[in-house]
Design a protein around this motif. Sequence first.
Motif, PDB file in Angstrom:
ATOM      1  N   PRO A   6       0.822  -1.166  -0.074  1.00 50.13           N
ATOM      2  CA  PRO A   6      -0.038   0.050  -0.127  1.00 50.13           C
ATOM      3  C   PRO A   6       0.722   0.948  -0.138  1.00 50.13           C
ATOM      4  CG  PRO A   6      -0.809  -1.312   1.605  1.00 50.13           C
ATOM      5  CD  PRO A   6       0.706  -2.117   0.928  1.00 50.13           C
ATOM      6  N   PRO A   8       2.476   5.234   0.474  1.00 51.00           N
ATOM      7  CA  PRO A   8       2.652   6.214   2.012  1.00 51.00           C
ATOM      8  C   PRO A   8       1.588   7.262   1.717  1.00 51.00           C
ATOM      9  CG  PRO A   8       4.585   6.409   0.695  1.00 51.00           C
ATOM     10  CD  PRO A   8       3.982   5.150   0.243  1.00 51.00           C
ATOM     11  N   THR A   9       0.851   7.726   2.002  1.00 52.23           N
ATOM     12  CA  THR A   9       0.551   8.990   2.128  1.00 52.23           C
ATOM     13  C   THR A   9       0.617  10.460   1.783  1.00 52.23           C
ATOM     14  OG1 THR A   9      -0.131   9.171   4.465  1.00 52.23           O
ATOM     15  CG2 THR A   9      -1.586   8.011   3.236  1.00 52.23           C
ATOM     16  N   ARG A  10       2.703  10.081   2.115  1.00 53.37           N
ATOM     17  CA  ARG A  10       3.448  11.010   1.605  1.00 53.37           C
ATOM     18  C   ARG A  10       4.779  10.425   1.987  1.00 53.37           C
ATOM     19  NH1 ARG A  10       4.487  16.506   6.287  1.00 53.37           N
ATOM     20  NH2 ARG A  10       6.093  17.768   4.509  1.00 53.37           N
ATOM     21  N   TRP A  78       0.203  10.828  -9.365  1.00 49.79           N
ATOM     22  CA  TRP A  78       0.263  10.221  -8.190  1.00 49.79           C
ATOM     23  C   TRP A  78      -1.065  10.132  -7.152  1.00 49.79           C
ATOM     24  CZ3 TRP A  78       2.701  11.407  -3.293  1.00 49.79           C
ATOM     25  CH2 TRP A  78       2.569  10.642  -1.926  1.00 49.79           C
ATOM     26  N   LEU A  79      -0.862  11.826  -6.625  1.00 49.63           N
ATOM     27  CA  LEU A  79      -2.421  11.938  -5.923  1.00 49.63           C
ATOM     28  C   LEU A  79      -3.938  12.312  -6.766  1.00 49.63           C
ATOM     29  CD1 LEU A  79      -0.288  14.123  -2.756  1.00 49.63           C
ATOM     30  CD2 LEU A  79      -1.188  12.184  -3.117  1.00 49.63           C
ATOM     31  N   HIS A 276       8.956   4.133  -0.509  1.00 48.57           N
ATOM     32  CA  HIS A 276       7.195   3.384  -0.079  1.00 48.57           C
ATOM     33  C   HIS A 276       7.956   2.075   0.207  1.00 48.57           C
ATOM     34  CE1 HIS A 276       3.619   4.158  -3.612  1.00 48.57           C
ATOM     35  NE2 HIS A 276       4.719   5.162  -4.272  1.00 48.57           N
ATOM     36  N   PRO A 279       8.767   3.577   4.258  1.00 47.58           N
ATOM     37  CA  PRO A 279       7.542   5.362   4.332  1.00 47.58           C
ATOM     38  C   PRO A 279       8.361   6.244   5.434  1.00 47.58           C
ATOM     39  CG  PRO A 279       6.577   3.694   4.432  1.00 47.58           C
ATOM     40  CD  PRO A 279       8.363   2.821   4.821  1.00 47.58           C
ATOM     41  N   ARG A 283      11.844  11.289   7.148  1.00 47.12           N
ATOM     42  CA  ARG A 283      10.722  11.983   7.353  1.00 47.12           C
ATOM     43  C   ARG A 283      11.169  13.261   8.664  1.00 47.12           C
ATOM     44  NH1 ARG A 283       5.633   8.975  11.083  1.00 47.12           N
ATOM     45  NH2 ARG A 283       4.390  10.925  11.265  1.00 47.12           N
TER      46      ARG A 283
END
Length: 360
Positions: A6, A8-10, A78-79, A276, A279, A283
Amino acid sequence: MINPTPPPTRLYTLDALRGIAALCVVFWHWQHFFYVGDNPAGYVISNQPFFQLFAPLYHYGGLAVQLFFSISGFVFFWLFSTGIERRTISARRFAVDRFSRLYPLHIATFVLVATLQWIYVAVHSTYFVYQANDGYHALLNILLIPAWGFEKGWSFNAPIWSVSVEMLLYLSFFLMCLIGRFKYPLTIAACALGWYLYPEQYKLGSGVLCFYIGGITYGVFDAARRQMSSGNACVTMTLLCLATWVYIATSGEVNANAVMCLCFPTTIAALAAMGHHWPNVLRSSAVLGDISYSSYLIHFPLQIVFALITDGLGFERSVFYQGWTMTAFFVVLIPLSLLCHRHLERPAQRYLRSLGRHTI
């Protein structure tokens, strides 16, 4: 077929890359301090601060803007592409989100630069670097269209030209995604158009070419990660990235087209694959992405402030060849960009999006 991890959201890796690219533009624009009017006077590129360390940025840092376009293309495909295609993202929502993200800081820095240029011309009888600061170009800037071909020169906070081009790209991207299955053939056609326009139509040509190369990069990346594990995708993309940069390094001459069409896409794909697979990697550097827009728009007005202060104190412009002046500039720019992001960009964005949701 591999069942893909899945997403990542960012992607913090791309946030970091975008932030670094914004700071690279500062090195490219350091030459501004040696301009008289719209021309450099006695400017010696190799005398600039920390030149041996940052020589590539002084020579080629302007390409960071094209990297912005490619990152944007990748991220938007992507988004947003699937949501637009499935009609879960409306034109209204898309427009409000983009306007709230870009316009508040743009208009704030436009007013700031207009004020600072008024002060500067009163002292020097010429504007700082960009000279087309008249009412006509003020209107183009207010409408966020100073790079659509209506302009007669560089004006006000001129780095906004790339954002102006992106507004056109967002419109074409949205319409393209509505078409659905023809999205990628049209994307390839857009790349061909950009290639045809560049470099004669530098602004529009490079924007179209690099944005849609970013879109193609996402399509290839997404297909690859569905066919292989995230670890294998990471290794494959990283090797491709290294190969393109080795090619540039050993070619003996930096070819801007090769950098834009090979190095930037593979770099974005490699960093996306890392994001990916891991994740949370980088950060802690997400702040670089947060301040990328503010540092990009603030650096030029801050240059005017530094020029006015050093001139007022009686320094020659050669002081900007000294490392301490660049250090001082970044010491001011980075915290100021962070404050701007937290106390102007985000509150204005929240307010305008809330207003958009409640307005019929």
